[in-house]
Scaffold this active site. Structure first.
Site, PDB file in Angstrom:
ATOM      1  N   ASP A 173      -1.072   2.684  -2.361  1.00 34.69           N
ATOM      2  CA  ASP A 173      -2.190   1.740  -2.395  1.00 34.69           C
ATOM      3  C   ASP A 173      -2.503   1.192  -1.008  1.00 34.69           C
ATOM      4  O   ASP A 173      -3.613   0.730  -0.756  1.00 34.69           O
ATOM      5  CB  ASP A 173      -1.906   0.595  -3.372  1.00 34.69           C
ATOM      6  CG  ASP A 173      -0.521  -0.008  -3.205  1.00 34.69           C
ATOM      7  OD1 ASP A 173       0.272   0.504  -2.387  1.00 34.69           O
ATOM      8  OD2 ASP A 173      -0.215  -0.991  -3.900  1.00 34.69           O
ATOM      9  N   HIS A 174      -1.541   1.253  -0.077  1.00 41.36           N
ATOM     10  CA  HIS A 174      -1.716   0.757   1.286  1.00 41.36           C
ATOM     11  C   HIS A 174      -0.427   1.003   2.066  1.00 41.36           C
ATOM     12  O   HIS A 174       0.600   1.349   1.481  1.00 41.36           O
ATOM     13  CB  HIS A 174      -2.018  -0.753   1.303  1.00 41.36           C
ATOM     14  CG  HIS A 174      -1.014  -1.566   0.551  1.00 41.36           C
ATOM     15  ND1 HIS A 174       0.246  -1.821   1.045  1.00 41.36           N
ATOM     16  CD2 HIS A 174      -1.050  -2.139  -0.684  1.00 41.36           C
ATOM     17  CE1 HIS A 174       0.942  -2.515   0.161  1.00 41.36           C
ATOM     18  NE2 HIS A 174       0.177  -2.718  -0.905  1.00 41.36           N
ATOM     19  N   ASP A 203       4.384   2.395  -3.206  1.00 40.97           N
ATOM     20  CA  ASP A 203       3.720   1.204  -2.668  1.00 40.97           C
ATOM     21  C   ASP A 203       4.148   0.942  -1.225  1.00 40.97           C
ATOM     22  O   ASP A 203       5.333   0.943  -0.912  1.00 40.97           O
ATOM     23  CB  ASP A 203       4.084   0.003  -3.555  1.00 40.97           C
ATOM     24  CG  ASP A 203       3.156  -1.182  -3.362  1.00 40.97           C
ATOM     25  OD1 ASP A 203       2.760  -1.449  -2.215  1.00 40.97           O
ATOM     26  OD2 ASP A 203       2.839  -1.849  -4.360  1.00 40.97           O
ATOM     27  N   HIS A 244       7.663  -5.246   4.057  1.00 41.85           N
ATOM     28  CA  HIS A 244       7.387  -6.651   4.351  1.00 41.85           C
ATOM     29  C   HIS A 244       8.537  -7.270   5.149  1.00 41.85           C
ATOM     30  O   HIS A 244       8.301  -8.090   6.047  1.00 41.85           O
ATOM     31  CB  HIS A 244       7.195  -7.440   3.056  1.00 41.85           C
ATOM     32  CG  HIS A 244       5.834  -7.289   2.447  1.00 41.85           C
ATOM     33  ND1 HIS A 244       4.700  -7.821   3.012  1.00 41.85           N
ATOM     34  CD2 HIS A 244       5.437  -6.668   1.314  1.00 41.85           C
ATOM     35  CE1 HIS A 244       3.651  -7.545   2.247  1.00 41.85           C
ATOM     36  NE2 HIS A 244       4.066  -6.833   1.220  1.00 41.85           N
ATOM     37  N   THR A 281       0.754  -3.925  -9.243  1.00 44.65           N
ATOM     38  CA  THR A 281       0.379  -2.545  -9.546  1.00 44.65           C
ATOM     39  C   THR A 281       0.487  -2.208 -11.024  1.00 44.65           C
ATOM     40  O   THR A 281      -0.482  -1.684 -11.600  1.00 44.65           O
ATOM     41  CB  THR A 281       1.189  -1.562  -8.691  1.00 44.65           C
ATOM     42  OG1 THR A 281       1.011  -1.885  -7.306  1.00 44.65           O
ATOM     43  CG2 THR A 281       0.740  -0.135  -8.924  1.00 44.65           C
ATOM     44  N   SER A 311      -1.927  -5.440  -3.032  1.00 41.90           N
ATOM     45  CA  SER A 311      -1.637  -4.451  -4.070  1.00 41.90           C
ATOM     46  C   SER A 311      -2.512  -4.631  -5.304  1.00 41.90           C
ATOM     47  O   SER A 311      -2.733  -3.666  -6.049  1.00 41.90           O
ATOM     48  CB  SER A 311      -0.159  -4.514  -4.464  1.00 41.90           C
ATOM     49  OG  SER A 311       0.661  -4.031  -3.426  1.00 41.90           O
ATOM     50  N   ASP A 346       7.449  -1.038  -0.554  1.00 44.51           N
ATOM     51  CA  ASP A 346       6.573  -2.072   0.025  1.00 44.51           C
ATOM     52  C   ASP A 346       7.352  -3.313   0.420  1.00 44.51           C
ATOM     53  O   ASP A 346       7.160  -3.859   1.509  1.00 44.51           O
ATOM     54  CB  ASP A 346       5.504  -2.425  -1.010  1.00 44.51           C
ATOM     55  CG  ASP A 346       4.730  -3.679  -0.658  1.00 44.51           C
ATOM     56  OD1 ASP A 346       3.977  -3.650   0.331  1.00 44.51           O
ATOM     57  OD2 ASP A 346       4.877  -4.693  -1.381  1.00 44.51           O
ATOM     58  N   GLU A 371       5.595   3.737 -10.124  1.00 42.38           N
ATOM     59  CA  GLU A 371       5.490   3.078  -8.818  1.00 42.38           C
ATOM     60  C   GLU A 371       6.859   2.909  -8.170  1.00 42.38           C
ATOM     61  O   GLU A 371       7.768   2.337  -8.769  1.00 42.38           O
ATOM     62  CB  GLU A 371       4.842   1.698  -8.943  1.00 42.38           C
ATOM     63  CG  GLU A 371       4.655   1.040  -7.572  1.00 42.38           C
ATOM     64  CD  GLU A 371       4.252  -0.418  -7.639  1.00 42.38           C
ATOM     65  OE1 GLU A 371       3.487  -0.851  -6.753  1.00 42.38           O
ATOM     66  OE2 GLU A 371       4.703  -1.137  -8.555  1.00 42.38           O
ATOM     67  N   HIS A 380       0.616  -6.180   5.061  1.00 46.36           N
ATOM     68  CA  HIS A 380       0.015  -4.860   4.931  1.00 46.36           C
ATOM     69  C   HIS A 380      -0.805  -4.544   6.178  1.00 46.36           C
ATOM     70  O   HIS A 380      -1.138  -5.426   6.961  1.00 46.36           O
ATOM     71  CB  HIS A 380      -0.901  -4.809   3.703  1.00 46.36           C
ATOM     72  CG  HIS A 380      -0.203  -5.114   2.426  1.00 46.36           C
ATOM     73  ND1 HIS A 380      -0.880  -5.329   1.237  1.00 46.36           N
ATOM     74  CD2 HIS A 380       1.113  -5.255   2.116  1.00 46.36           C
ATOM     75  CE1 HIS A 380      -0.018  -5.581   0.270  1.00 46.36           C
ATOM     76  NE2 HIS A 380       1.195  -5.536   0.784  1.00 46.36           N
TER      77      HIS A 380
END
Length: 443
Positions: free
Chosen positions: A284-285, A4, A246, A102, A49, A242, A237, A391
């Site tokens: 996912d991004h 992620d 952030h 997710t 997400s 992720d 995951e 994101h």
């Protein structure tokens, strides 16, 4: 497998770091790159997400915040549900809360990702053999301290009643199933691991916990699921890649990528031994707008320094906890400043902590804000840049290995991944969606 928040610069960061550390020139999946995907949601060029995960899990483009529902908020069937209909074993392995976006999009249907208590109930009503991650607070009745539920449901007890072995530490996970084998009984195949009240720890902080690694959870899940002659479907995951993005926390981002890489290596080795398993790796991004190289003192420098990240010993959040503890003491301001500077040097490796950084950390409020004030110190030293605390819209890499891998060659919309996987699994997602909406499937 979903790392992620993992963009193209994240790949380079991990590879450069390993080349600096031990001369390793390739990541476990470098030779398996087959393409890339675009990640936008139905209502935004930048996905969250939930929408990004829904696309990967169901083949449906939807709005940010949606969990396996379409733009009209109607349930759409997931690959995991399709696998269950084919009598395959299924599993979820994450380092976030199990009820987070997710894992939720593969195992539940709600219009808002914030409905995590409802998601937990739905997850237990599925026939998912293995679920490993964080989020214990959503499975405990409200009477228990630390619970996030607003009712008296004890979902841990409910899980045990449904035949799950429940584990909460790394050592319990490593011993899972031993009792049954010692009593000459078949090992329970259902396993629920909830290793923290919320998200699991960042990999950089994990040694101070009793939590298992992502690789250990992945290996356990594959061991549990691979005995089914009909096959298995597993979603893994690397969730906290992720979260570090952030926070613009480069060292934590890197360490969680390396932890994901070890899990990917385990999965790929299992697939190579089996010779009949497809492994797909895609994010996912991207998160944070990471770049390697930045202006410093008004001048661009043709360099970035992976060795700087090796010296960091804790996440920015853990460092922030130490700083807030120092601030709460009755020491003089001068003494606090000295201790804060010393703590930063000890935990980040930065020797000359700027006075303005210490001044900022003396006054900034809120745990997240303190953590965000720490990250720039390391980023500046490492020559790492970030454009956002959210994101971004950049395309992300796609990797595949095993039978059917050639189907993923090229650049695709994120919805195409689920559609291709469904075809390879001989799963009719459209028909399953019809069943869901007619109420013929367990929810």
């Amino acid at each position: 497998m979903i790392p992620d928040g993992f963009g193209p610069a994240s790949v380079t960061m991990a590879r450069d770091y390993l080349r600096w550390r031990d001369g390793q020139k390739e990541l476990p999946y470098d030779s398996l790159q087959v393409g890339s995907i675009r990640t936008y949601a139905s209502d935004s060029y930048i996905t969250d997400s939930a929408a990004g995960g829904t696309a990967l899990a169901t083949g449906t483009k939807t709005y940010n915040g949606a969990v396996a529902v379409d733009t009209s908020r109607q349930a759409v069937a997931t690959l995991l549900e399709g696998a269950e209909r084919r009598d395959m074993s299924t599993g979820l392995v994450v380092t976030s809360r199990l009820t987070h976006a997710t894992p939720a999009v593969f195992s539940s249907h709600v219009p808002d990702r914030g409905q995590e208590n409802r998601i937990a109930r739905q997850q237990l009503n599925k026939d998912i053999e293995v679920m490993l991650g964080g989020g214990r607070r959503h499975f405990l009745p409200q009477s228990v301290e630390g619970s996030a539920r607003e009712d008296d449901l004890d979902l841990l007890q409910a899980a045990q009643d449904r035949g799950y072995e429940v584990v909460q530490t790394a050592s319990e996970l490593s011993r899972a199933g031993e009792g049954q084998m010692q009593q000459n009984r078949p090992r329970q195949n259902r396993l629920l691991g909830l290793f923290s009240p919320g998200h699991m720890a960042y990999e950089i902080d994990r040694d101070h916990t009793q939590q298992p690694s992502l690789a250990a959870m992945t290996e356990t899940a594959i061991d549990r699921l691979s005995g089914n002659g009909e096959g298995y479907f597993l979603m893994v995951e690397g969730s906290r890649i992720d979260h570090a993005g952030h926070g613009n926390d480069a060292a934590s981002h890197l360490r969680d990528i390396l932890a994901f890489n070890r899990a990917a290596k385990s999965a790929l080795e299992a697939a190579q031994e089996d010779d009949n398993t497809l492994v797909v790796i895609v994010s996912d991004h991207e998160t944070g707008g990471l770049t390697l190289g930045r202006n410093r003192d008004g001048e661009g420098i043709y360099s970035w320094r992976p060795e700087t990240l090796a010296a960091v010993e804790a996440s920015s959040g853990a460092i922030a906890d130490s700083i807030r503890s120092i601030r709460s003491t009755g020491a003089s301001e001068a003494a606090k400043r000295k201790r804060i500077a010393g703590t930063l040097t000890r935990l980040t490796g930065v020797q000359d902590v700027p006075t303005e950084t210490v001044s900022n950390l003396m006054t900034v409020e809120g745990p997240y804000a303190v953590g965000q004030a720490v990250s720039p110190l390391v980023n500046r030293q490492a020559l790492v840049g970030w454009t956002s605390h959210a994101h971004t819209a950049v395309d992300v890499n796609l990797y595949a290995y095993g039978p059917g891998a050639n189907a993923f060659v090229g650049h695709h919309d994120n919805t195409t991944i689920a559609q291709k996987l469904a075809n390879l699994m001989d799963v009719d997602l459209e028909s399953l969606t019809g069943n869901l909406r007619a109420g013929r499937e367990a929810r």
